[in-house]
Design a protein around this motif. Structure first.
Motif, PDB file in Angstrom:
ATOM      1  N   VAL A 156      85.432  34.023  62.163  1.00  0.00           N
ATOM      2  CA  VAL A 156      86.604  34.895  62.089  1.00  0.00           C
ATOM      3  C   VAL A 156      86.443  36.077  63.039  1.00  0.00           C
ATOM      4  O   VAL A 156      87.375  36.438  63.768  1.00  0.00           O
ATOM      5  N   ARG A 157      85.263  36.662  63.043  1.00  0.00           N
ATOM      6  CA  ARG A 157      85.010  37.807  63.924  1.00  0.00           C
ATOM      7  C   ARG A 157      85.178  37.410  65.390  1.00  0.00           C
ATOM      8  O   ARG A 157      85.822  38.123  66.181  1.00  0.00           O
ATOM      9  N   SER A 158      84.625  36.272  65.764  1.00  0.00           N
ATOM     10  CA  SER A 158      84.705  35.821  67.156  1.00  0.00           C
ATOM     11  C   SER A 158      86.144  35.521  67.569  1.00  0.00           C
ATOM     12  O   SER A 158      86.583  35.879  68.665  1.00  0.00           O
ATOM     13  N   ALA A 162      88.344  37.503  70.440  1.00  0.00           N
ATOM     14  CA  ALA A 162      88.804  36.752  71.610  1.00  0.00           C
ATOM     15  C   ALA A 162      90.319  36.790  71.777  1.00  0.00           C
ATOM     16  O   ALA A 162      90.826  36.764  72.906  1.00  0.00           O
ATOM     17  N   HIS A 163      91.056  36.872  70.660  1.00  0.00           N
ATOM     18  CA  HIS A 163      92.513  36.773  70.730  1.00  0.00           C
ATOM     19  C   HIS A 163      93.232  38.061  70.347  1.00  0.00           C
ATOM     20  O   HIS A 163      94.467  38.091  70.321  1.00  0.00           O
ATOM     21  N   GLY A 164      92.484  39.103  70.055  1.00  0.00           N
ATOM     22  CA  GLY A 164      93.108  40.378  69.737  1.00  0.00           C
ATOM     23  C   GLY A 164      93.843  40.387  68.405  1.00  0.00           C
ATOM     24  O   GLY A 164      94.876  41.052  68.259  1.00  0.00           O
ATOM     25  N   SER A 268      88.753  24.942  70.620  1.00  0.00           N
ATOM     26  CA  SER A 268      87.426  24.422  70.299  1.00  0.00           C
ATOM     27  C   SER A 268      86.773  25.329  69.266  1.00  0.00           C
ATOM     28  O   SER A 268      87.107  26.507  69.129  1.00  0.00           O
ATOM     29  N   ALA A 269      85.846  24.776  68.513  1.00  0.00           N
ATOM     30  CA  ALA A 269      85.124  25.572  67.525  1.00  0.00           C
ATOM     31  C   ALA A 269      84.398  26.715  68.225  1.00  0.00           C
ATOM     32  O   ALA A 269      83.754  26.507  69.247  1.00  0.00           O
ATOM     33  N   VAL A 270      84.511  27.913  67.662  1.00  0.00           N
ATOM     34  CA  VAL A 270      83.841  29.063  68.261  1.00  0.00           C
ATOM     35  C   VAL A 270      82.392  29.061  67.837  1.00  0.00           C
ATOM     36  O   VAL A 270      82.003  28.464  66.838  1.00  0.00           O
TER      37      VAL A 270
END
Length: 273
Positions: A156-158, A162-164, A268-270
């Motif tokens: 969730v953090r990543s 990445a997407h703001g 893709s999976a982060v």
């Protein structure tokens, strides 16, 4: 007391409309009714599994419990579950209809499937005001024992970074403890929706991008938001995130939820360390 109070109505009813067919409460009610018409109304991903199990004549088991050994309560309840499955099987005396937005690869013989296109929702609400940022939709995969809590939080953090993303719409089954930790460690504003997310998104304001893990909303939100500029993006579940107790079918089922979704952008999976 509730079931006893409904018994008379159920025996007299010609048509019964029900929700989650995996619910033990619903299955108990099904053993009472003699209705000639049964209608299952459910837009959850479990509907996909229910239809497949009904088509194959299997016992009704939620996908995240599939593969495990039945517990004592399961064994005690087995006759009720078996009776409910028979009631949900069409016959000369009974019709069965499924009203859902979920895709179904296997349709049981005699079952009528009616697609929920969310036309009423689109006509009644919106179009929404769209913000520049992104919103994220939560999932109860940690609570159901499928995904590790630490891996989920890191994912969730990543994604948020990445997407703001600024808001996190919590699933109704997510624990308060997990959500508190998530808010503190990610900075996301956690929102507990008081209406179905499809209505909230249609009413707005809503982010230009909606981020989700494999769940019901990757099927329903594109329908509710047809004609808008909102993009629904779904992040795959990395097999490394699964717990030791996860069902052997978990990865395949979750991949299927994403793979059968229409009008979504697949991420893709982060990385989650």
């Amino acid at each position: 007391h509730t079931i006893g109070g409904l018994a008379g109505r159920l025996r007299r009813a010609d048509r019964v409309v029900l929700g989650d067919p995996f619910s033990r409460y619903v299955q108990l009610l099904l053993t009472i009714t003699k209705a000639r018409d049964l209608v299952v109304v459910d837009d959850g991903t479990a509907t996909m599994e229910f239809v497949a199990q009904l088509a194959r004549g299997e016992r009704l088991v939620r996908w995240h419990r599939k593969g495990g050994r039945p517990g004592p309560r399961d064994l005690v309840f087995a006759p009720v579950s078996s009776a409910a499955r028979k009631r949900l099987t069409p016959s000369e005396r009974r019709t069965v209809e499924i009203f859902s937005s979920m895709p179904m690869e296997e349709t049981p013989d005699g079952v009528t499937v009616t697609a929920n296109t969310f036309a009423w929702t689109r006509d009644r609400f919106g179009p929404p005001r769209i913000t520049k940022g992104a919103d994220m939709v939560g999932t109860s995969l940690v609570e159901t024992g499928v995904v590790d809590g630490d891996r989920y939080l890191e994912a969730v953090r990543s994604l948020a970074k990445a997407h703001g993303a600024t808001r996190y719409f919590a699933h109704r089954r997510e624990s308060a403890e997990k959500l508190h930790r998530l808010a503190v460690e990610t900075g996301l504003e956690v929102v507990r929706p008081d209406l179905p997310l499809e209505l909230i998104a249609r009413r707005g304001p809503i982010g230009r991008t909606i981020l989700s893990f494999p769940s019901t909303v990757v099927h329903t939100l594109p329908l509710a938001l047809t004609g808008t500029e909102v993009r629904v993006a779904v992040c795959d579940i990395d097999p490394a995130w699964l717990t030791e107790n996860a069902s052997p079918r978990a990865q395949g089922f979750l991949s299927g939820v994403t793979g059968t979704a229409r009008d979504v952008h697949r991420l893709s999976a982060v990385s989650a360390v």
